[in-house]
Design a protein around this motif. Structure first.
Motif, mmCIF file in Angstrom:
data_model
loop_
_atom_site.group_PDB
_atom_site.id
_atom_site.type_symbol
_atom_site.label_atom_id
_atom_site.label_comp_id
_atom_site.label_asym_id
_atom_site.label_seq_id
_atom_site.Cartn_x
_atom_site.Cartn_y
_atom_site.Cartn_z
ATOM 1 N N ARG A 8 99.150 6.983 136.349
ATOM 2 C CA ARG A 8 98.113 6.136 136.972
ATOM 3 C C ARG A 8 98.726 5.253 138.050
ATOM 4 O O ARG A 8 99.936 5.001 138.071
ATOM 5 N N ALA A 10 97.734 1.353 139.449
ATOM 6 C CA ALA A 10 96.904 0.253 138.935
ATOM 7 C C ALA A 10 97.009 -0.984 139.816
ATOM 8 O O ALA A 10 97.550 -2.010 139.411
ATOM 9 N N SER A 12 96.092 -4.428 141.912
ATOM 10 C CA SER A 12 95.238 -5.614 141.757
ATOM 11 C C SER A 12 94.582 -5.860 143.112
ATOM 12 O O SER A 12 95.294 -5.987 144.119
ATOM 13 N N GLU A 44 92.873 -3.386 138.732
ATOM 14 C CA GLU A 44 93.195 -4.485 137.814
ATOM 15 C C GLU A 44 92.594 -5.786 138.365
ATOM 16 O O GLU A 44 93.276 -6.601 138.985
ATOM 17 N N ARG A 212 106.124 3.403 138.105
ATOM 18 C CA ARG A 212 105.806 2.192 138.885
ATOM 19 C C ARG A 212 107.112 1.578 139.390
ATOM 20 O O ARG A 212 108.207 1.975 138.968
HETATM 21 N N1 GLU Z 1 98.361 -4.508 138.741
HETATM 22 C C1 GLU Z 1 99.781 -4.601 138.855
HETATM 23 C C2 GLU Z 1 100.156 -4.971 140.266
HETATM 24 O O1 GLU Z 1 99.372 -4.728 141.173
HETATM 25 C C3 GLU Z 1 100.532 -3.327 138.545
HETATM 26 C C4 GLU Z 1 100.402 -2.891 137.155
HETATM 27 C C5 GLU Z 1 101.369 -1.822 136.721
HETATM 28 O O2 GLU Z 1 101.647 -0.885 137.476
HETATM 29 O O3 GLU Z 1 101.813 -1.926 135.608
HETATM 30 O O4 GLU Z 1 101.235 -5.467 140.477
#
Ligand code: GLU
Length: 291
Positions: A8, A10, A12, A44, A212
């Motif tokens: 995934r 994710a 924000s 997120e 990530r």
């Molecule tokens: N939402 C988080 C961010 O934009 C990343 C979350 C993740 O990849 O664990 O930094």
């Protein structure tokens, strides 16, 4: 047979994406595609004050422009608040959470006035534990009328969970969440914190491999602990290096990197940029002339 791979991205939606986000999204997407797996997109947006629909729209357009296709409808964390609340209830029932009434100012003052050197955790100075010491009567008296967040009693949680590990690029890493201190799991202004929501959602979406940036490597210590406390499955982790500019700085808005949107609107070819980012190259020339 091993389970099919699910990865995934994710983001924000508190700002536009920059090329560093593009690298992370491509890494997670390519990981799934190379293994015949699925790639999911999760927004997120639990931070209601900073999340904006216009950022979401730009994020979706940027990813499409880079050639990224996601499986399944996009998941929004703002629609999953009941799920976070249930997990908080469970941790509360285990006696692992306590309400914290401290303001940022009070915490800073307490740390400054403390005789001992402040503990610096991966997220900055560690909360000195002031509200952990409040008795039940003190909590009951204040909880109805005062804004509060909920913190994890880290020492207690670590003692309950025992020794934990995760694998990162196939290597075993021992989880050491104590350095974080009593992290916030439900904020004063948001019904969950990043640590709680990300851990629950990765499990709920059946993510097998978390690809990530290495900036999130330290947070994995906390995520691993929450997985253990909440009986969640353990994904494999693959933290990757961050792309840096010529000065070794991370590519972010604050050091002048243009957003993906700016490049897209300036007519840069998304597929060509994706190829450069995949090769670990930051085509700074494009940035200078087009952004
Ligand atoms: N939402 C988080 C961010 O934009 C990343 C979350 C993740 O990849 O664990 O930094």
């Amino acid at each position: 047979m091993t389970a099919p791979v699910v990865t995934r991205f994710a983001p924000s939606p508190t700002g536009r994406l920059h090329p560093g986000h593009g690298v992370a999204a491509l890494a997670a997407y390519d990981f799934a595609v190379a293994r015949g797996g699925r790639f999911l997109l999760r927004i997120e947006d639990i931070d209601g004050a900073r999340s904006r629909t216009e950022h979401v729209e730009a994020i979706l357009a940027d990813l499409r422009w880079l050639g990224i296709v996601w499986d399944e409808p996009v998941v929004f964390q703002s629609q999953r608040l009941a799920w976070y609340e249930a997990a908080l209830d469970r941790l509360r029932a285990l006696g692992l959470l306590y309400p914290c009434f401290c303001t940022r100012k009070e915490i800073a003052r307490e740390i400054a006035e403390s005789m001992s050197a402040p503990h610096i955790g991966p997220d900055g100075p560690v909360y000195p534990g002031t509200c952990r010491a409040l008795g039940q009567a003190g909590r009951d008296r204040r909880i109805a009328g005062e804004a509060h967040c909920w913190r994890l009693d880290m020492a207690k949680a670590v003692a309950m969970a025992g020794e934990l590990h995760w694998t990162d690029h196939g290597r075993r890493v021992r989880a050491d969440p104590l350095a974080y201190g009593d992290v916030v799991l439900a904020r004063k202004d948001a019904p969950a914190s990043y640590h709680l929501a990300v851990t629950l959602d990765d499990a709920a979406q059946g993510i097998t491999d978390i690809v990530r940036g290495e900036d999130l490597f330290p947070a994995t210590h906390v995520h691993r602990l929450l997985q253990a406390l909440l009986d969640l499955p353990l994904p494999r982790y693959h933290h990757h290096a961050l792309v840096r500019d010529g000065n070794g700085e991370r590519l972010a808005k604050r050091n002048g990197a243009p957003t993906l949107e700016a490049l897209r609107l300036a007519g840069v070819d998304g597929a060509a940029l994706a190829a450069e980012l995949r090769a670990g190259r930051v085509p700074l020339g494009i940035f200078a002339s087009k952004a």
